[in-house]
Design a protein around this motif. Structure first.
Motif, PDB file in Angstrom:
ATOM      1  N   LEU A  46      25.137  51.797 -97.172  1.00  0.00           N
ATOM      2  CA  LEU A  46      25.682  53.065 -96.675  1.00  0.00           C
ATOM      3  C   LEU A  46      26.267  52.839 -95.281  1.00  0.00           C
ATOM      4  O   LEU A  46      25.756  52.014 -94.508  1.00  0.00           O
ATOM      5  CB  LEU A  46      24.582  54.133 -96.578  1.00  0.00           C
ATOM      6  CG  LEU A  46      23.697  54.335 -97.811  1.00  0.00           C
ATOM      7  CD1 LEU A  46      22.615  55.378 -97.518  1.00  0.00           C
ATOM      8  CD2 LEU A  46      24.535  54.756 -99.011  1.00  0.00           C
ATOM      9  N   ASP A  47      27.313  53.578 -94.964  1.00  0.00           N
ATOM     10  CA  ASP A  47      27.910  53.525 -93.633  1.00  0.00           C
ATOM     11  C   ASP A  47      26.966  54.253 -92.663  1.00  0.00           C
ATOM     12  O   ASP A  47      26.791  55.470 -92.771  1.00  0.00           O
ATOM     13  CB  ASP A  47      29.285  54.217 -93.680  1.00  0.00           C
ATOM     14  CG  ASP A  47      30.007  54.131 -92.352  1.00  0.00           C
ATOM     15  OD1 ASP A  47      29.356  53.832 -91.325  1.00  0.00           O
ATOM     16  OD2 ASP A  47      31.231  54.393 -92.349  1.00  0.00           O
ATOM     17  N   GLU A  48      26.362  53.527 -91.738  1.00  0.00           N
ATOM     18  CA  GLU A  48      25.358  54.132 -90.836  1.00  0.00           C
ATOM     19  C   GLU A  48      25.947  55.267 -89.991  1.00  0.00           C
ATOM     20  O   GLU A  48      25.232  56.157 -89.554  1.00  0.00           O
ATOM     21  CB  GLU A  48      24.737  53.070 -89.921  1.00  0.00           C
ATOM     22  CG  GLU A  48      23.693  52.239 -90.652  1.00  0.00           C
ATOM     23  CD  GLU A  48      22.804  51.445 -89.712  1.00  0.00           C
ATOM     24  OE1 GLU A  48      22.130  52.058 -88.867  1.00  0.00           O
ATOM     25  OE2 GLU A  48      22.798  50.204 -89.826  1.00  0.00           O
ATOM     26  N   ARG A  49      27.287  55.238 -89.802  1.00  0.00           N
ATOM     27  CA  ARG A  49      27.913  56.310 -89.007  1.00  0.00           C
ATOM     28  C   ARG A  49      27.896  57.640 -89.762  1.00  0.00           C
ATOM     29  O   ARG A  49      28.146  58.692 -89.201  1.00  0.00           O
ATOM     30  CB  ARG A  49      29.364  55.945 -88.670  1.00  0.00           C
ATOM     31  CG  ARG A  49      29.483  54.775 -87.690  1.00  0.00           C
ATOM     32  CD  ARG A  49      30.894  54.266 -87.630  1.00  0.00           C
ATOM     33  NE  ARG A  49      31.337  53.853 -88.968  1.00  0.00           N
ATOM     34  CZ  ARG A  49      32.551  53.400 -89.263  1.00  0.00           C
ATOM     35  NH1 ARG A  49      33.467  53.309 -88.338  1.00  0.00           N
ATOM     36  NH2 ARG A  49      32.861  53.041 -90.497  1.00  0.00           N
ATOM     37  N   LEU A  50      27.618  57.569 -91.070  1.00  0.00           N
ATOM     38  CA  LEU A  50      27.588  58.796 -91.880  1.00  0.00           C
ATOM     39  C   LEU A  50      26.167  59.316 -92.106  1.00  0.00           C
ATOM     40  O   LEU A  50      25.940  60.224 -92.887  1.00  0.00           O
ATOM     41  CB  LEU A  50      28.258  58.555 -93.239  1.00  0.00           C
ATOM     42  CG  LEU A  50      29.762  58.250 -93.193  1.00  0.00           C
ATOM     43  CD1 LEU A  50      30.303  58.065 -94.600  1.00  0.00           C
ATOM     44  CD2 LEU A  50      30.527  59.361 -92.465  1.00  0.00           C
ATOM     45  N   ILE A  51      25.178  58.693 -91.400  1.00  0.00           N
ATOM     46  CA  ILE A  51      23.796  59.178 -91.515  1.00  0.00           C
ATOM     47  C   ILE A  51      23.447  59.922 -90.223  1.00  0.00           C
ATOM     48  O   ILE A  51      23.513  59.346 -89.131  1.00  0.00           O
ATOM     49  CB  ILE A  51      22.803  58.018 -91.737  1.00  0.00           C
ATOM     50  CG1 ILE A  51      23.255  57.164 -92.932  1.00  0.00           C
ATOM     51  CG2 ILE A  51      21.395  58.579 -92.001  1.00  0.00           C
ATOM     52  CD1 ILE A  51      22.361  55.972 -93.220  1.00  0.00           C
ATOM     53  N   PHE A  52      23.103  61.200 -90.378  1.00  0.00           N
ATOM     54  CA  PHE A  52      22.893  62.070 -89.222  1.00  0.00           C
ATOM     55  C   PHE A  52      21.443  62.557 -89.183  1.00  0.00           C
ATOM     56  O   PHE A  52      20.781  62.631 -90.226  1.00  0.00           O
ATOM     57  CB  PHE A  52      23.846  63.270 -89.299  1.00  0.00           C
ATOM     58  CG  PHE A  52      25.296  62.864 -89.363  1.00  0.00           C
ATOM     59  CD1 PHE A  52      26.042  62.694 -88.201  1.00  0.00           C
ATOM     60  CD2 PHE A  52      25.907  62.626 -90.599  1.00  0.00           C
ATOM     61  CE1 PHE A  52      27.379  62.297 -88.268  1.00  0.00           C
ATOM     62  CE2 PHE A  52      27.243  62.243 -90.668  1.00  0.00           C
ATOM     63  CZ  PHE A  52      27.984  62.078 -89.493  1.00  0.00           C
ATOM     64  N   PRO A  53      20.971  62.944 -87.984  1.00  0.00           N
ATOM     65  CA  PRO A  53      19.574  63.403 -87.894  1.00  0.00           C
ATOM     66  C   PRO A  53      19.373  64.848 -88.354  1.00  0.00           C
ATOM     67  O   PRO A  53      18.254  65.239 -88.685  1.00  0.00           O
ATOM     68  CB  PRO A  53      19.244  63.252 -86.403  1.00  0.00           C
ATOM     69  CG  PRO A  53      20.564  63.316 -85.713  1.00  0.00           C
ATOM     70  CD  PRO A  53      21.596  62.787 -86.650  1.00  0.00           C
ATOM     71  N   THR A  54      20.436  65.653 -88.338  1.00  0.00           N
ATOM     72  CA  THR A  54      20.319  67.045 -88.804  1.00  0.00           C
ATOM     73  C   THR A  54      21.562  67.405 -89.620  1.00  0.00           C
ATOM     74  O   THR A  54      22.626  66.780 -89.482  1.00  0.00           O
ATOM     75  CB  THR A  54      20.235  68.051 -87.623  1.00  0.00           C
ATOM     76  OG1 THR A  54      21.494  68.015 -86.919  1.00  0.00           O
ATOM     77  CG2 THR A  54      19.097  67.729 -86.680  1.00  0.00           C
ATOM     78  N   LEU A  55      21.425  68.450 -90.430  1.00  0.00           N
ATOM     79  CA  LEU A  55      22.564  68.910 -91.229  1.00  0.00           C
ATOM     80  C   LEU A  55      23.664  69.464 -90.324  1.00  0.00           C
ATOM     81  O   LEU A  55      24.851  69.221 -90.549  1.00  0.00           O
ATOM     82  CB  LEU A  55      22.080  69.975 -92.238  1.00  0.00           C
ATOM     83  CG  LEU A  55      23.118  70.542 -93.195  1.00  0.00           C
ATOM     84  CD1 LEU A  55      23.832  69.443 -93.995  1.00  0.00           C
ATOM     85  CD2 LEU A  55      22.476  71.556 -94.144  1.00  0.00           C
ATOM     86  N   GLU A  56      23.265  70.180 -89.283  1.00  0.00           N
ATOM     87  CA  GLU A  56      24.245  70.722 -88.332  1.00  0.00           C
ATOM     88  C   GLU A  56      25.076  69.596 -87.719  1.00  0.00           C
ATOM     89  O   GLU A  56      26.302  69.702 -87.606  1.00  0.00           O
ATOM     90  CB  GLU A  56      23.544  71.519 -87.219  1.00  0.00           C
ATOM     91  CG  GLU A  56      22.890  72.809 -87.674  1.00  0.00           C
ATOM     92  CD  GLU A  56      23.889  73.921 -87.974  1.00  0.00           C
ATOM     93  OE1 GLU A  56      25.104  73.668 -87.906  1.00  0.00           O
ATOM     94  OE2 GLU A  56      23.443  75.037 -88.317  1.00  0.00           O
ATOM     95  N   ALA A  57      24.402  68.512 -87.348  1.00  0.00           N
ATOM     96  CA  ALA A  57      25.115  67.374 -86.746  1.00  0.00           C
ATOM     97  C   ALA A  57      26.080  66.752 -87.753  1.00  0.00           C
ATOM     98  O   ALA A  57      27.219  66.394 -87.408  1.00  0.00           O
ATOM     99  CB  ALA A  57      24.114  66.323 -86.256  1.00  0.00           C
ATOM    100  N   ALA A  58      25.640  66.665 -88.992  1.00  0.00           N
ATOM    101  CA  ALA A  58      26.520  66.092 -90.023  1.00  0.00           C
ATOM    102  C   ALA A  58      27.778  66.935 -90.172  1.00  0.00           C
ATOM    103  O   ALA A  58      28.897  66.413 -90.279  1.00  0.00           O
ATOM    104  CB  ALA A  58      25.773  66.007 -91.354  1.00  0.00           C
ATOM    105  N   LEU A  59      27.606  68.269 -90.130  1.00  0.00           N
ATOM    106  CA  LEU A  59      28.737  69.161 -90.406  1.00  0.00           C
ATOM    107  C   LEU A  59      29.742  69.226 -89.253  1.00  0.00           C
ATOM    108  O   LEU A  59      30.845  69.741 -89.426  1.00  0.00           O
ATOM    109  CB  LEU A  59      28.209  70.558 -90.768  1.00  0.00           C
ATOM    110  CG  LEU A  59      27.517  70.584 -92.150  1.00  0.00           C
ATOM    111  CD1 LEU A  59      26.722  71.871 -92.346  1.00  0.00           C
ATOM    112  CD2 LEU A  59      28.546  70.403 -93.269  1.00  0.00           C
TER     113      LEU A  59
END
Ligand SMILES: NC(=O)c1ccc[n+]([C@@H]2O[C@H](COP(=O)([O-])OP(=O)(O)OC[C@H]3O[C@@H](n4cnc5c(N)ncnc54)[C@H](O)[C@@H]3O)[C@@H](O)[C@H]2O)c1
Length: 339
Positions: free
Chosen positions: A47-60
């Motif tokens: 998986l691309d580590e840049r696409l793993i976020f600590p929260t859903l808000e951060a991902a969005l």
């Protein structure tokens, strides 16, 4: 469908492995609170580590998505749902829907008010063995069902959220078996009675053993016995099932289905069911992919999946009725459940 998967450890492994082969799902990103898990899983699944976020808000903030698949413990359902409503994203969350009925009702109300498509992953319905059993029962070849006996025994050791549950077996596992009863029979039971207890060797604070008797419409009786602290023989997670029917017996033992039918008036003949021929084939026998496909169809074409939150609260109610029966010593009637 562009998906953000929340929780990539634990059961998140199964979702990754079962969705990755399908083109209709694109992983837009991942949410994982445990940095060590994020790192290990990035390596394992490339998986691309840049696409793993600590929260859903951060991902969005960074990625665009159509839906969220939440493979995280039940205490985070409401905040996940609220974020999905705010961002107009479909939601497919793992079972159990909630830790109590008030939280479950709140989520149903939030889904109704927002119009959001919110499904619960009752994946056992889409296992080939239960699709096959339903096809056999619905075909009528065994006549009416008189009684069902379910026996589920495992020896499990838990840490994490299950160790905090007062009834880990009922909340985390029996919810699958009760949902299967609704799937196979249709209605909810008229009455539920049960007992749940801790064996002397149970190391968790929650109760890990239970008996229950459920009475369904059409005089179908269900006997349920289960434990997660078995010291010996164990069953599969499905459990062993026996359907005593007017014209024969259907069993699921060690995940193998056998049908025995009366032949004329002179006894019994044995028929091993031809599973392949009967199976309706939900996406190559892959329950998680089937659920994700239903989510996509719901979002794109207005299709109504079977396990929406509005339906799933009826399964959860059965679990909490059983808990109420265990605590009160009384049988719980369906009228009390407002159905
Ligand atoms: N349907 C099934 O067959 C099945 C099987 C196992 C578990 N489950 C369900 O899946 C859910 C998760 O169970 P599990 O066994 O994977 O638990 P787990 O604790 O083993 O794994 C959960 C993962 O999610 C991460 N996580 C926890 N909270 C998070 C959050 N708020 N945001 C992002 N990541 C978070 C954890 O770090 C961990 O990696 C539970 O609801 C459980 O009942 C379903």
């Amino acid at each position: 469908m562009r998906v953000i998967q929340m929780g990539i450890g634990g059961m998140g492994n199964a979702w990754l492995e079962r969705l990755m082969p399908f083109d209709f799902v694109t992983f837009a990103g991942f949410v994982e609170v445990d940095a060590a898990v994020a790192q290990a899983q990035a390596k394992k699944y490339l998986l691309d580590e840049r696409l793993i976020f600590p929260t859903l808000e951060a991902a969005l903030v960074t990625v665009e998505a159509d839906a969220v698949i939440a493979v995280i413990p039940p205490q985070y359902r409401i905040e996940t749902l609220q974020t999905c409503i705010d961002h107009k994203l479909g939601l497919l969350a793992e079972k159990p829907l909630a830790e109590n009925m008030a939280d479950a009702q709140r989520q149903v109300d939030m889904a109704n008010q927002s119009g959001l498509l919110y499904m619960i992953a009752q994946n056992y319905r889409y296992k080939p063995e239960f699709q096959t059993i339903k096809a056999i029962l619905d075909s009528g070849e065994l006549g009416s069902i008189d009684a069902i006996t379910i026996s589920h025994y495992r020896g499990v050791k838990f840490t994490g959220f299950r160790a905090e549950m007062p009834y880990p077996l009922l909340n985390d596992m029996t919810v699958h078996h009760f949902d299967l009863l609704r799937f196979l029979l249709g209605p909810e039971p008229d009455t539920i009675y049960g007992q749940s207890w801790s064996t002397s060797w149970n190391e968790l604070k929650g109760k890990m053993s239970a008996f229950a008797i459920l009475n369904f419409p059409q005089d179908i009786r269900v006997s349920y016995s289960a434990s997660w602290v078995s010291n010996g023989h164990v069953s599969s997670f499905n459990g062993d099932w026996r359907f005593d029917c007017e014209k024969g017996v259907l069993t699921l033992v060690n995940d193998v289905i056998t049908v025995q039918k009366r032949s004329g008036s002179d006894g019994i003949w044995f028929a091993y069911t031809d599973l392949e021929e009967r199976l309706p084939s939900p996406l190559e026998y892959n329950p998680q992919a089937y659920l994700a496909y239903e989510l996509q169809e719901g979002l794109n074409n207005g299709y109504r999946p079977a396990t929406t939150v509005q339906d799933n609260i009826k399964t959860l109610q059965m679990v909490f009725d059983l808990i109420e029966s265990c605590e009160s010593g009384h049988s719980i009637q369906s009228s009390k459940r407002g159905s």
